[in-house]
Scaffold this motif. Sequence first.
Motif, PDB file in Angstrom:
ATOM      1  N   VAL A  39       0.861  -1.180   0.000  1.00 35.60           N
ATOM      2  CA  VAL A  39       0.000   0.000   0.000  1.00 35.60           C
ATOM      3  C   VAL A  39       0.898   1.230   0.000  1.00 35.60           C
ATOM      4  O   VAL A  39       1.776   1.372   0.856  1.00 35.60           O
ATOM      5  N   THR A  40       0.718   2.116  -0.966  1.00 36.32           N
ATOM      6  CA  THR A  40       1.572   3.300  -1.084  1.00 36.32           C
ATOM      7  C   THR A  40       0.902   4.574  -0.575  1.00 36.32           C
ATOM      8  O   THR A  40       1.590   5.524  -0.193  1.00 36.32           O
ATOM      9  N   ALA A  41      -0.429   4.621  -0.571  1.00 34.28           N
ATOM     10  CA  ALA A  41      -1.128   5.830  -0.122  1.00 34.28           C
ATOM     11  C   ALA A  41      -2.614   5.539   0.005  1.00 34.28           C
ATOM     12  O   ALA A  41      -3.127   4.550  -0.532  1.00 34.28           O
ATOM     13  N   VAL A  42      -3.294   6.434   0.713  1.00 32.99           N
ATOM     14  CA  VAL A  42      -4.758   6.430   0.746  1.00 32.99           C
ATOM     15  C   VAL A  42      -5.217   7.854   0.478  1.00 32.99           C
ATOM     16  O   VAL A  42      -4.592   8.821   0.926  1.00 32.99           O
ATOM     17  N   GLU A  43      -6.299   7.982  -0.261  1.00 32.65           N
ATOM     18  CA  GLU A  43      -6.867   9.285  -0.568  1.00 32.65           C
ATOM     19  C   GLU A  43      -8.282   9.358   0.001  1.00 32.65           C
ATOM     20  O   GLU A  43      -9.168   8.591  -0.396  1.00 32.65           O
ATOM     21  N   PHE A  44      -8.469  10.283   0.956  1.00 37.09           N
ATOM     22  CA  PHE A  44      -9.779  10.526   1.551  1.00 37.09           C
ATOM     23  C   PHE A  44     -10.422  11.724   0.852  1.00 37.09           C
ATOM     24  O   PHE A  44      -9.785  12.776   0.731  1.00 37.09           O
ATOM     25  N   PRO A  45     -11.658  11.624   0.389  1.00 34.67           N
ATOM     26  CA  PRO A  45     -12.315  12.796  -0.197  1.00 34.67           C
ATOM     27  C   PRO A  45     -12.549  13.877   0.853  1.00 34.67           C
ATOM     28  O   PRO A  45     -12.913  13.566   2.000  1.00 34.67           O
ATOM     29  N   VAL A  46     -12.325  15.117   0.494  1.00 28.68           N
ATOM     30  CA  VAL A  46     -12.536  16.216   1.437  1.00 28.68           C
ATOM     31  C   VAL A  46     -14.031  16.451   1.615  1.00 28.68           C
ATOM     32  O   VAL A  46     -14.847  16.106   0.758  1.00 28.68           O
ATOM     33  N   ALA A  47     -14.394  17.024   2.747  1.00 27.52           N
ATOM     34  CA  ALA A  47     -15.800  17.279   3.053  1.00 27.52           C
ATOM     35  C   ALA A  47     -16.362  18.333   2.116  1.00 27.52           C
ATOM     36  O   ALA A  47     -15.691  19.306   1.757  1.00 27.52           O
ATOM     37  N   ARG A  48     -17.618  18.154   1.734  1.00 30.97           N
ATOM     38  CA  ARG A  48     -18.305  19.059   0.833  1.00 30.97           C
ATOM     39  C   ARG A  48     -19.310  19.919   1.603  1.00 30.97           C
ATOM     40  O   ARG A  48     -19.714  19.571   2.719  1.00 30.97           O
ATOM     41  N   PRO A  49     -19.736  21.031   1.009  1.00 32.18           N
ATOM     42  CA  PRO A  49     -20.782  21.836   1.655  1.00 32.18           C
ATOM     43  C   PRO A  49     -22.022  21.000   1.938  1.00 32.18           C
ATOM     44  O   PRO A  49     -22.432  20.169   1.130  1.00 32.18           O
ATOM     45  N   GLY A  50     -22.601  21.216   3.103  1.00 33.05           N
ATOM     46  CA  GLY A  50     -23.797  20.472   3.478  1.00 33.05           C
ATOM     47  C   GLY A  50     -23.521  19.065   3.955  1.00 33.05           C
ATOM     48  O   GLY A  50     -24.425  18.236   3.985  1.00 33.05           O
ATOM     49  N   GLU A  51     -22.289  18.799   4.362  1.00 28.50           N
ATOM     50  CA  GLU A  51     -21.918  17.449   4.804  1.00 28.50           C
ATOM     51  C   GLU A  51     -21.613  17.460   6.300  1.00 28.50           C
ATOM     52  O   GLU A  51     -20.918  18.341   6.801  1.00 28.50           O
ATOM     53  N   GLY A  52     -22.136  16.470   7.010  1.00 23.21           N
ATOM     54  CA  GLY A  52     -21.878  16.309   8.432  1.00 23.21           C
ATOM     55  C   GLY A  52     -21.462  14.888   8.736  1.00 23.21           C
ATOM     56  O   GLY A  52     -21.729  13.964   7.955  1.00 23.21           O
ATOM     57  N   HIS A  53     -20.804  14.698   9.895  1.00 23.14           N
ATOM     58  CA  HIS A  53     -20.241  13.397  10.221  1.00 23.14           C
ATOM     59  C   HIS A  53     -20.460  13.041  11.680  1.00 23.14           C
ATOM     60  O   HIS A  53     -20.655  13.917  12.534  1.00 23.14           O
ATOM     61  N   GLY A  54     -20.405  11.758  11.946  1.00 21.74           N
ATOM     62  CA  GLY A  54     -20.485  11.270  13.309  1.00 21.74           C
ATOM     63  C   GLY A  54     -19.568  10.084  13.501  1.00 21.74           C
ATOM     64  O   GLY A  54     -19.321   9.312  12.562  1.00 21.74           O
ATOM     65  N   PHE A  55     -19.037   9.953  14.689  1.00 19.66           N
ATOM     66  CA  PHE A  55     -18.173   8.820  15.020  1.00 19.66           C
ATOM     67  C   PHE A  55     -18.400   8.467  16.480  1.00 19.66           C
ATOM     68  O   PHE A  55     -18.384   9.340  17.359  1.00 19.66           O
ATOM     69  N   GLY A  56     -18.602   7.175  16.739  1.00 18.06           N
ATOM     70  CA  GLY A  56     -18.748   6.721  18.113  1.00 18.06           C
ATOM     71  C   GLY A  56     -18.380   5.258  18.241  1.00 18.06           C
ATOM     72  O   GLY A  56     -18.556   4.476  17.299  1.00 18.06           O
ATOM     73  N   GLU A  57     -17.851   4.891  19.391  1.00 22.73           N
ATOM     74  CA  GLU A  57     -17.539   3.486  19.659  1.00 22.73           C
ATOM     75  C   GLU A  57     -17.658   3.211  21.147  1.00 22.73           C
ATOM     76  O   GLU A  57     -17.599   4.129  21.972  1.00 22.73           O
ATOM     77  N   ILE A  58     -17.847   1.950  21.463  1.00 24.76           N
ATOM     78  CA  ILE A  58     -17.854   1.486  22.848  1.00 24.76           C
ATOM     79  C   ILE A  58     -16.739   0.457  22.997  1.00 24.76           C
ATOM     80  O   ILE A  58     -16.678  -0.523  22.238  1.00 24.76           O
ATOM     81  N   ALA A  59     -15.844   0.688  23.948  1.00 23.68           N
ATOM     82  CA  ALA A  59     -14.751  -0.236  24.234  1.00 23.68           C
ATOM     83  C   ALA A  59     -14.655  -0.424  25.746  1.00 23.68           C
ATOM     84  O   ALA A  59     -15.148   0.413  26.518  1.00 23.68           O
ATOM     85  N   ARG A  60     -14.040  -1.500  26.163  1.00 26.63           N
ATOM     86  CA  ARG A  60     -13.910  -1.764  27.601  1.00 26.63           C
ATOM     87  C   ARG A  60     -13.069  -0.699  28.285  1.00 26.63           C
ATOM     88  O   ARG A  60     -13.344  -0.279  29.396  1.00 26.63           O
ATOM     89  N   ARG A  61     -12.007  -0.278  27.631  1.00 31.79           N
ATOM     90  CA  ARG A  61     -11.154   0.799  28.127  1.00 31.79           C
ATOM     91  C   ARG A  61     -10.754   1.668  26.948  1.00 31.79           C
ATOM     92  O   ARG A  61     -10.703   1.187  25.810  1.00 31.79           O
ATOM     93  N   HIS A  62     -10.457   2.925  27.217  1.00 34.16           N
ATOM     94  CA  HIS A  62      -9.999   3.794  26.139  1.00 34.16           C
ATOM     95  C   HIS A  62      -8.722   3.217  25.524  1.00 34.16           C
ATOM     96  O   HIS A  62      -7.796   2.831  26.232  1.00 34.16           O
TER      97      HIS A  62
END
Length: 281
Positions: free
Chosen positions: A164-187
């Motif tokens: 693997v030489t690289a990864v390309e993430f698309p940049v956020a566009r107008p009108g775009e929102g995001h969420g991230f959440g997880e549950i783990a036993r410990r941080h």
Amino acid sequence: MKAAPFAYVRPGSLDDVLAELAGGDGKVLAGGQSLVPVLAMRLGRPATLVDIGSVASLGDLAVTDEVLRVGATVRQRRLERSAEAAAVPLIGMAMPFVGHRELRSRGTVCGSLAHADPAAELPAVAACLEATIEVAGPDGRRRVPAGAFFVGAMTTGASAQEVVTAVEFPVARPGEGHGFGEIARRHGDFALAGVVTRVRVGDDGAVLDARLTGFGVSDTPVTRDVTSIVDDGDALADLAREVVDTGGDSHGSTGYRRRLFRVLAARELARALRAARKERT
């Protein structure tokens, strides 16, 4: 335990890296935060470790109007603290949950993708954002959509002769929102269940597109189009029964993980929707 004997090489160019991998019995070493424990437990016994740390072209970190490009040797901590990461808000949301700060200081972004742990955060972010993973091998370079790159637990579409030489993430566009959440036993632990969301809305605030990726709940990150069920609790419960197929263990049953997934999905879709609508105002 200690690792089985292996040879160690540190090529200075990508061509030399590929030459070392040509026999199929080498293993790429970048940050080593996933690979070294595997070697120590003798779950892997490569004949040669091919350290890519000296390949200057793999250390690029750059953003354009379209994508954030992260080279194979870019440390997670470097990306986390970079100005470029602001172009992809999910990076900033997810990165604090990736292991611990000390591990992120050595571990690489592409290394996490190549390791393909089903409970890891970065593969899920890549899948949700429809990132593109660049792979080089004896037949040249190819670009693989993240959704097709992860084919099983700790298994990707890259062969033993590729890197693997690289990864390309698309940049956020107008009108775009995001969420991230997880549950783990410990941080810092791997997630029992986690959710990544992306929602796009129009000028009137109506949902145009919504994607949800679950991780820690199956053999790979699982992505679904949830445009029609963003705020439908019953439909999200049905989705949890479909998506969460990992077996129960000492940390939680399948049913428990489904409940976690359902709650996280509702919360993070709502967060992404609020963010998207706020961005439009």
